[in-house]
Design a protein around this motif. Sequence first.
Motif, short mmCIF file in Angstrom:
data_model
loop_
_atom_site.label_atom_id
_atom_site.label_comp_id
_atom_site.label_asym_id
_atom_site.label_seq_id
_atom_site.Cartn_x
_atom_site.Cartn_y
_atom_site.Cartn_z
N LEU A 62 0.85 -1.19 0.00
CA LEU A 62 0.00 0.00 0.00
C LEU A 62 0.88 1.23 0.00
CD1 LEU A 62 -2.85 1.27 0.22
CD2 LEU A 62 -2.46 1.39 2.70
N HIS A 63 0.67 2.11 -0.96
CA HIS A 63 1.36 3.39 -1.02
C HIS A 63 0.43 4.45 -0.43
CE1 HIS A 63 4.79 2.23 -3.61
NE2 HIS A 63 3.96 1.27 -3.97
N VAL A 64 0.94 5.19 0.53
CA VAL A 64 0.18 6.27 1.17
C VAL A 64 0.84 7.58 0.79
CG1 VAL A 64 -0.72 7.19 3.34
CG2 VAL A 64 -0.33 4.72 3.10
N GLY A 77 2.05 16.69 -9.52
CA GLY A 77 3.32 17.12 -8.95
C GLY A 77 4.37 16.06 -9.20
N GLY A 78 5.62 16.40 -8.91
CA GLY A 78 6.71 15.49 -9.21
C GLY A 78 6.61 14.18 -8.46
N GLN A 127 5.77 10.65 -10.17
CA GLN A 127 6.79 9.63 -10.01
C GLN A 127 6.18 8.33 -9.48
OE1 GLN A 127 10.75 8.02 -9.96
NE2 GLN A 127 9.81 9.73 -11.03
N LEU A 128 5.23 8.46 -8.55
CA LEU A 128 4.56 7.28 -8.01
C LEU A 128 3.81 6.53 -9.11
CD1 LEU A 128 3.62 5.47 -5.71
CD2 LEU A 128 1.78 7.11 -5.26
N ARG A 129 3.08 7.26 -9.94
CA ARG A 129 2.34 6.59 -11.01
C ARG A 129 3.29 5.86 -11.96
NH1 ARG A 129 -1.37 9.10 -15.97
NH2 ARG A 129 -2.02 7.02 -16.74
N LEU A 130 4.37 6.51 -12.32
CA LEU A 130 5.33 5.88 -13.23
C LEU A 130 5.96 4.65 -12.58
CD1 LEU A 130 6.85 6.02 -15.93
CD2 LEU A 130 8.48 7.57 -14.83
N LEU A 131 6.29 4.76 -11.31
CA LEU A 131 6.92 3.65 -10.60
C LEU A 131 6.01 2.43 -10.55
CD1 LEU A 131 9.43 2.87 -8.90
CD2 LEU A 131 8.17 3.67 -6.89
N LEU A 132 4.73 2.66 -10.30
CA LEU A 132 3.80 1.54 -10.18
C LEU A 132 3.62 0.79 -11.49
CD1 LEU A 132 3.37 2.52 -7.35
CD2 LEU A 132 0.90 2.42 -7.70
N THR A 165 -4.75 8.13 -0.94
CA THR A 165 -4.38 9.55 -0.86
C THR A 165 -5.13 10.17 0.30
OG1 THR A 165 -4.32 11.65 -2.05
CG2 THR A 165 -6.13 10.17 -2.61
N LEU A 166 -4.41 10.92 1.14
CA LEU A 166 -5.05 11.55 2.29
C LEU A 166 -6.00 12.65 1.85
CD1 LEU A 166 -2.05 11.86 4.79
CD2 LEU A 166 -3.54 9.91 4.36
N THR A 167 -5.61 13.40 0.81
CA THR A 167 -6.39 14.54 0.33
C THR A 167 -6.32 14.57 -1.20
OG1 THR A 167 -4.50 16.05 0.38
CG2 THR A 167 -5.80 15.88 2.39
N ASN A 168 -7.06 15.46 -1.80
CA ASN A 168 -6.93 15.84 -3.20
C ASN A 168 -6.71 14.68 -4.16
OD1 ASN A 168 -6.62 17.35 -5.54
ND2 ASN A 168 -4.47 17.82 -5.17
N PRO A 169 -7.75 13.89 -4.43
CA PRO A 169 -7.61 12.85 -5.46
C PRO A 169 -7.70 13.48 -6.85
CG PRO A 169 -9.84 12.84 -4.60
CD PRO A 169 -9.09 13.90 -3.82
N GLY A 170 -6.62 14.13 -7.26
CA GLY A 170 -6.60 14.90 -8.49
C GLY A 170 -6.32 14.08 -9.73
N PRO A 171 -5.75 14.72 -10.77
CA PRO A 171 -5.54 14.05 -12.06
C PRO A 171 -4.70 12.79 -11.98
CG PRO A 171 -5.24 16.42 -12.28
CD PRO A 171 -5.38 16.15 -10.82
N VAL A 172 -3.72 12.74 -11.08
CA VAL A 172 -2.89 11.55 -11.00
C VAL A 172 -3.69 10.37 -10.45
CG1 VAL A 172 -0.79 10.55 -10.00
CG2 VAL A 172 -0.78 12.90 -10.82
N ALA A 173 -4.66 10.65 -9.57
CA ALA A 173 -5.54 9.58 -9.09
C ALA A 173 -6.31 8.97 -10.25
CB ALA A 173 -6.50 10.12 -8.04
N ALA A 174 -6.82 9.84 -11.14
CA ALA A 174 -7.55 9.33 -12.30
C ALA A 174 -6.63 8.53 -13.21
CB ALA A 174 -8.16 10.50 -13.07
N GLY A 175 -5.38 8.99 -13.35
CA GLY A 175 -4.42 8.26 -14.17
C GLY A 175 -4.10 6.90 -13.60
N LEU A 176 -3.91 6.83 -12.28
CA LEU A 176 -3.64 5.55 -11.64
C LEU A 176 -4.81 4.59 -11.82
CD1 LEU A 176 -2.03 6.86 -8.33
CD2 LEU A 176 -0.92 5.31 -9.95
#
Length: 380
Positions: free
Chosen positions: A4-6, A13-14, A18-23, A34-45
């Motif tokens: 689990l990544h928290v 943001g960087g 980076q987390l999305r690319l790593l996964l 994500t503790l807050t702000n499920p933004g564009p990277v959340a949708a990408g994941l």
Amino acid sequence: MRVLHVITGLGVGGAEQQLRLLLRHLPARCDVVTLTNPGPVAAGLAADGVRVAHLGMGGNRDLEALPRLTRLIRGGGYDLVHTHLYRACLYGRLAARLAGVRAVVATEHSIGATRLEGRPHSAGVRALYLAGERLGQVTVAVSPTVAHRLRRWGVPEQRIRVIPNGIDAPRFRYDEVRRKEARTYYGLPEDAYVVGGVGRLAPGKRFGLLVAALAQLPDDVRLLLVGGGPEEAALRRAARELGVEDRLVLTGERPYLPDPHDGAPDLPGLLCAMDVLASPSPEESFGLAVLEALAAGLPVLYASCPAVEDLPARAVPGARRVTGGAGAYARELLRLRAAGPGERYAPDVVRHYDIARTARQLMDLYTAASAGSNLEASSS
């Protein structure tokens, strides 16, 4: 292995990207909270098939988030918890311990010489950081520079591992078609000399310095800033007052990967559109934007970039450190413009930061941590 990544938030943001690319490269079953702000990277994941949960944390002192996170970790049956960014590291390490997960890894993405994720270093911030750090097994530093800063803060050397950020270099390879498409989309003349900047529009990035430099450069020079943040209005105002408003282009946040629902160019396409990247931020933990620009074959001017500075100078011939203000950047930009365009190729050093290599190193660390190995004895 279930991991689990928290992370504090999933805006563009960087650390988040980076987390999305790593996964995409980690051979482990990974979920993200994500503790807050499920933004564009959340949708990408989510589009990548990663399960993403939003904890709905109300602020730094929302202590009710801790039992929610603890229940989530316990219910997921995770073998290891990996935390990212200050708030997530504090709450995530503690919640993992409360949930009975002993394999806890953190990555330090954003500790600068005087600030931590925008917070000034203070005795309170440092004490809380060190208290949280002891709840994990190991802290990953994204550069030797970050490792040095952690040691100065008091993190024991044997609890630090240097695993650098990585990039998918082929994705940033220069492409003439993408250059033309990006310039057309943002109305940049084909013969314009385009100075680029990539990062959050926040005071610490000093993009206002580039706006001031633009006013000292010929009329065919454009400034293309990629990112969003609280300084956007101030940058527009400064450009208007300096008479260069029509030569400044602000793209807002742009993803690393193309969005099928958005016809705007992605970050690699925008780097193709540039002739040089300028990074005037005086405090960086890694310098991901500089590395990505080098992968796109761009010359780079920077104030701080551990990804470059931690290597021999001859390894990165396309990067030059600039000290000083707007005048210094204007002079260097005029020099590069006069030299004319060079061949757009990625230097060999880019391979040193290959994301697959980063993922292999991290997976080795996961394996040791989950097996209960003596990480302190195997420090490197």
